[in-house]
Design a protein around this motif. Structure first.
Motif, PDB file in Angstrom:
ATOM      1  N   ALA A 197       0.815  -1.210   0.000  1.00 39.95           N
ATOM      2  CA  ALA A 197       0.000   0.000   0.000  1.00 39.95           C
ATOM      3  C   ALA A 197       0.852   1.265   0.000  1.00 39.95           C
ATOM      4  N   LEU A 198       1.960   1.242   0.737  1.00 39.37           N
ATOM      5  CA  LEU A 198       2.861   2.396   0.763  1.00 39.37           C
ATOM      6  C   LEU A 198       3.516   2.612  -0.601  1.00 39.37           C
ATOM      7  N   LEU A 199       3.910   1.520  -1.250  1.00 38.14           N
ATOM      8  CA  LEU A 199       4.504   1.650  -2.574  1.00 38.14           C
ATOM      9  C   LEU A 199       3.471   2.097  -3.609  1.00 38.14           C
ATOM     10  N   ALA A 200       2.229   1.668  -3.432  1.00 33.21           N
ATOM     11  CA  ALA A 200       1.168   2.131  -4.334  1.00 33.21           C
ATOM     12  C   ALA A 200       1.006   3.644  -4.232  1.00 33.21           C
ATOM     13  N   LYS A 201       1.141   4.156  -3.020  1.00 36.60           N
ATOM     14  CA  LYS A 201       1.072   5.611  -2.824  1.00 36.60           C
ATOM     15  C   LYS A 201       2.239   6.300  -3.527  1.00 36.60           C
ATOM     16  N   ALA A 202       3.427   5.737  -3.386  1.00 35.26           N
ATOM     17  CA  ALA A 202       4.605   6.310  -4.055  1.00 35.26           C
ATOM     18  C   ALA A 202       4.439   6.285  -5.565  1.00 35.26           C
ATOM     19  N   LYS A 203       3.985   5.164  -6.094  1.00 35.41           N
ATOM     20  CA  LYS A 203       3.803   5.044  -7.542  1.00 35.41           C
ATOM     21  C   LYS A 203       2.752   6.020  -8.039  1.00 35.41           C
ATOM     22  N   GLY A 204       1.716   6.233  -7.241  1.00 39.08           N
ATOM     23  CA  GLY A 204       0.680   7.180  -7.625  1.00 39.08           C
ATOM     24  C   GLY A 204       1.186   8.598  -7.742  1.00 39.08           C
ATOM     25  N   ASN A 205       2.277   8.904  -7.040  1.00 38.11           N
ATOM     26  CA  ASN A 205       2.883  10.236  -7.105  1.00 38.11           C
ATOM     27  C   ASN A 205       3.871  10.369  -8.256  1.00 38.11           C
ATOM     28  N   LEU A 206       4.058   9.278  -9.014  1.00 43.16           N
ATOM     29  CA  LEU A 206       5.053   9.276 -10.090  1.00 43.16           C
ATOM     30  C   LEU A 206       4.408   9.100 -11.461  1.00 43.16           C
ATOM     31  N   THR A 207       3.128   9.404 -11.572  1.00 42.77           N
ATOM     32  CA  THR A 207       2.417   9.163 -12.828  1.00 42.77           C
ATOM     33  C   THR A 207       2.912  10.050 -13.967  1.00 42.77           C
ATOM     34  N   ASP A 208       3.640  11.115 -13.646  1.00 43.94           N
ATOM     35  CA  ASP A 208       4.183  11.982 -14.697  1.00 43.94           C
ATOM     36  C   ASP A 208       5.412  11.387 -15.370  1.00 43.94           C
ATOM     37  N   ILE A 209       5.955  10.315 -14.801  1.00 46.21           N
ATOM     38  CA  ILE A 209       7.135   9.671 -15.378  1.00 46.21           C
ATOM     39  C   ILE A 209       6.681   8.458 -16.193  1.00 46.21           C
ATOM     40  N   PRO A 210       7.080   8.355 -17.459  1.00 42.32           N
ATOM     41  CA  PRO A 210       6.604   7.262 -18.323  1.00 42.32           C
ATOM     42  C   PRO A 210       6.952   5.883 -17.780  1.00 42.32           C
ATOM     43  N   SER A 211       6.091   4.920 -18.076  1.00 41.69           N
ATOM     44  CA  SER A 211       6.306   3.552 -17.602  1.00 41.69           C
ATOM     45  C   SER A 211       7.500   2.897 -18.272  1.00 41.69           C
ATOM     46  N   ASP A 212       7.951   3.439 -19.409  1.00 39.41           N
ATOM     47  CA  ASP A 212       9.155   2.868 -20.020  1.00 39.41           C
ATOM     48  C   ASP A 212      10.431   3.410 -19.383  1.00 39.41           C
ATOM     49  N   THR A 213      10.253   4.319 -18.407  1.00 39.54           N
ATOM     50  CA  THR A 213      11.394   4.849 -17.656  1.00 39.54           C
ATOM     51  C   THR A 213      11.457   4.258 -16.256  1.00 39.54           C
ATOM     52  N   VAL A 214      10.300   4.111 -15.619  1.00 39.28           N
ATOM     53  CA  VAL A 214      10.227   3.627 -14.237  1.00 39.28           C
ATOM     54  C   VAL A 214       9.221   2.491 -14.134  1.00 39.28           C
ATOM     55  N   THR A 215       9.572   1.457 -13.400  1.00 35.19           N
ATOM     56  CA  THR A 215       8.654   0.365 -13.160  1.00 35.19           C
ATOM     57  C   THR A 215       8.767  -0.119 -11.724  1.00 35.19           C
ATOM     58  N   PHE A 216       7.720  -0.751 -11.232  1.00 38.55           N
ATOM     59  CA  PHE A 216       7.701  -1.374  -9.911  1.00 38.55           C
ATOM     60  C   PHE A 216       7.511  -2.876 -10.117  1.00 38.55           C
ATOM     61  N   VAL A 217       8.134  -3.673  -9.247  1.00 38.14           N
ATOM     62  CA  VAL A 217       8.040  -5.132  -9.333  1.00 38.14           C
ATOM     63  C   VAL A 217       7.931  -5.701  -7.926  1.00 38.14           C
ATOM     64  N   SER A 218       7.003  -6.630  -7.737  1.00 38.20           N
ATOM     65  CA  SER A 218       6.914  -7.375  -6.478  1.00 38.20           C
ATOM     66  C   SER A 218       7.216  -8.840  -6.760  1.00 38.20           C
ATOM     67  N   MET A 219       8.126  -9.411  -5.980  1.00 30.24           N
ATOM     68  CA  MET A 219       8.512 -10.799  -6.173  1.00 30.24           C
ATOM     69  C   MET A 219       8.053 -11.661  -5.009  1.00 30.24           C
ATOM     70  N   PHE A 258       3.675  -8.449 -10.593  1.00 32.99           N
ATOM     71  CA  PHE A 258       3.972  -9.375  -9.501  1.00 32.99           C
ATOM     72  C   PHE A 258       4.466 -10.670 -10.139  1.00 32.99           C
ATOM     73  N   LEU A 259       5.551 -11.222  -9.589  1.00 31.37           N
ATOM     74  CA  LEU A 259       6.162 -12.391 -10.194  1.00 31.37           C
ATOM     75  C   LEU A 259       6.212 -13.582  -9.250  1.00 31.37           C
ATOM     76  N   THR A 260       5.955 -14.754  -9.803  1.00 30.87           N
ATOM     77  CA  THR A 260       6.117 -16.024  -9.114  1.00 30.87           C
ATOM     78  C   THR A 260       6.663 -17.009 -10.140  1.00 30.87           C
ATOM     79  N   GLY A 261       6.786 -18.271  -9.760  1.00 32.04           N
ATOM     80  CA  GLY A 261       7.308 -19.252 -10.708  1.00 32.04           C
ATOM     81  C   GLY A 261       7.748 -20.521 -10.013  1.00 32.04           C
ATOM     82  N   ASP A 262       8.456 -21.358 -10.727  1.00 34.93           N
ATOM     83  CA  ASP A 262       8.964 -22.590 -10.133  1.00 34.93           C
ATOM     84  C   ASP A 262       9.861 -22.244  -8.945  1.00 34.93           C
TER      85      ASP A 262
END
Length: 226
Positions: A108-130, A155-159
């Motif tokens: 939830a805290l990271l969602a708030k941070a990401k919401g404040n970064l909407t002016d930066i293109p997604s091809d420049t900044v990304t978030f990932v949860s593993m 969000f990533l998972t796998g073998d």
């Protein structure tokens, strides 16, 4: 010191508010998340040997991104290094879907941070949860967890062997998901310069660090252009 104290007080206030929200939400949707087999009362995040620093402490981090096949919350095959991160600035955190304390608050805290970064293109900044509990965290569970906490990133998972190796390279592996260190990574994959931050992430700090990295890129590009 004053800056650190102010940041700590602000983070504690945010965490307290979000923790209350998480508790109410978790009680309401535990059945849909198949959480009954886990005892939330026994879940306490513990810092590993490498994470004995105080909350908010930072360390330069040597990061190696796996390129083995994983899956995201939609069930699509993804590769952390080449297509999820690429050459972007990235914020990485580590969660497991049956967590009822730190992981939902961190998300939830990271969602708030990401919401404040909407002016930066997604091809420049990304978030990932593993996922640190890949044997339990199916794409469906990750999708429900992301939706429940307003997280609109990958969000990533796998073998298990793939995820264990990837987490080990990021110094985020734990034999018991409940013991994984509360931390995030922030860095620029184009330069391989990363910082590890322990404890709950302060949204304003995350935003400021990302903008700092974007600014550094802009300055470097300007210098190279001359």
């Amino acid at each position: 010191m004053t800056r650190w104290l102010n940041r700590t007080r602000r983070l504690c206030t945010l965490a307290a508010s979000l923790a209350a929200l998480v508790l109410v939400t978790a009680c309401g949707d535990a059945s849909s998340m198949d959480l009954a087999e886990h005892d939330p009362a026994s879940h306490v995040h513990k810092a590993d040997t490498a994470a004995t620093l105080p909350a908010g402490a930072e360390q330069q981090a040597l990061v190696v991104l796996s390129d083995a096949p994983m899956v995201d919350q939609t069930g699509a095959e993804r590769h952390l290094k080449t297509d999820v991160v690429g050459s972007r600035i990235v914020v990485v955190d580590f969660i497991f879907t049956s967590c009822r304390t730190i992981c939902p608050v961190t998300t939830a805290l990271l969602a708030k941070a990401k919401g404040n970064l909407t002016d930066i293109p997604s091809d420049t900044v990304t978030f990932v949860s593993m996922s640190v509990d890949s044997t339990v965290d199916t794409p469906e569970r990750l999708s429900a967890f992301a939706a429940a906490h307003g997280a609109d990133w990958t969000f990533l998972t796998g073998d298990k062997h793939v995820m264990d190796e990837a987490l080990t390279w990021l110094n985020a592996y734990s034999t018991n998901p409940e013991d994984h260190a509360a931390m995030i990574l922030i860095g620029d994959a184009s330069t391989d310069k990363f910082t590890r931050i322990y404890g709950l992430p302060d949204p304003e700090f995350v935003e400021a660090r990302v903008r700092e990295l974007v600014g550094t890129r802009a300055n470097d590009s300007s210098h190279h252009a001359h």
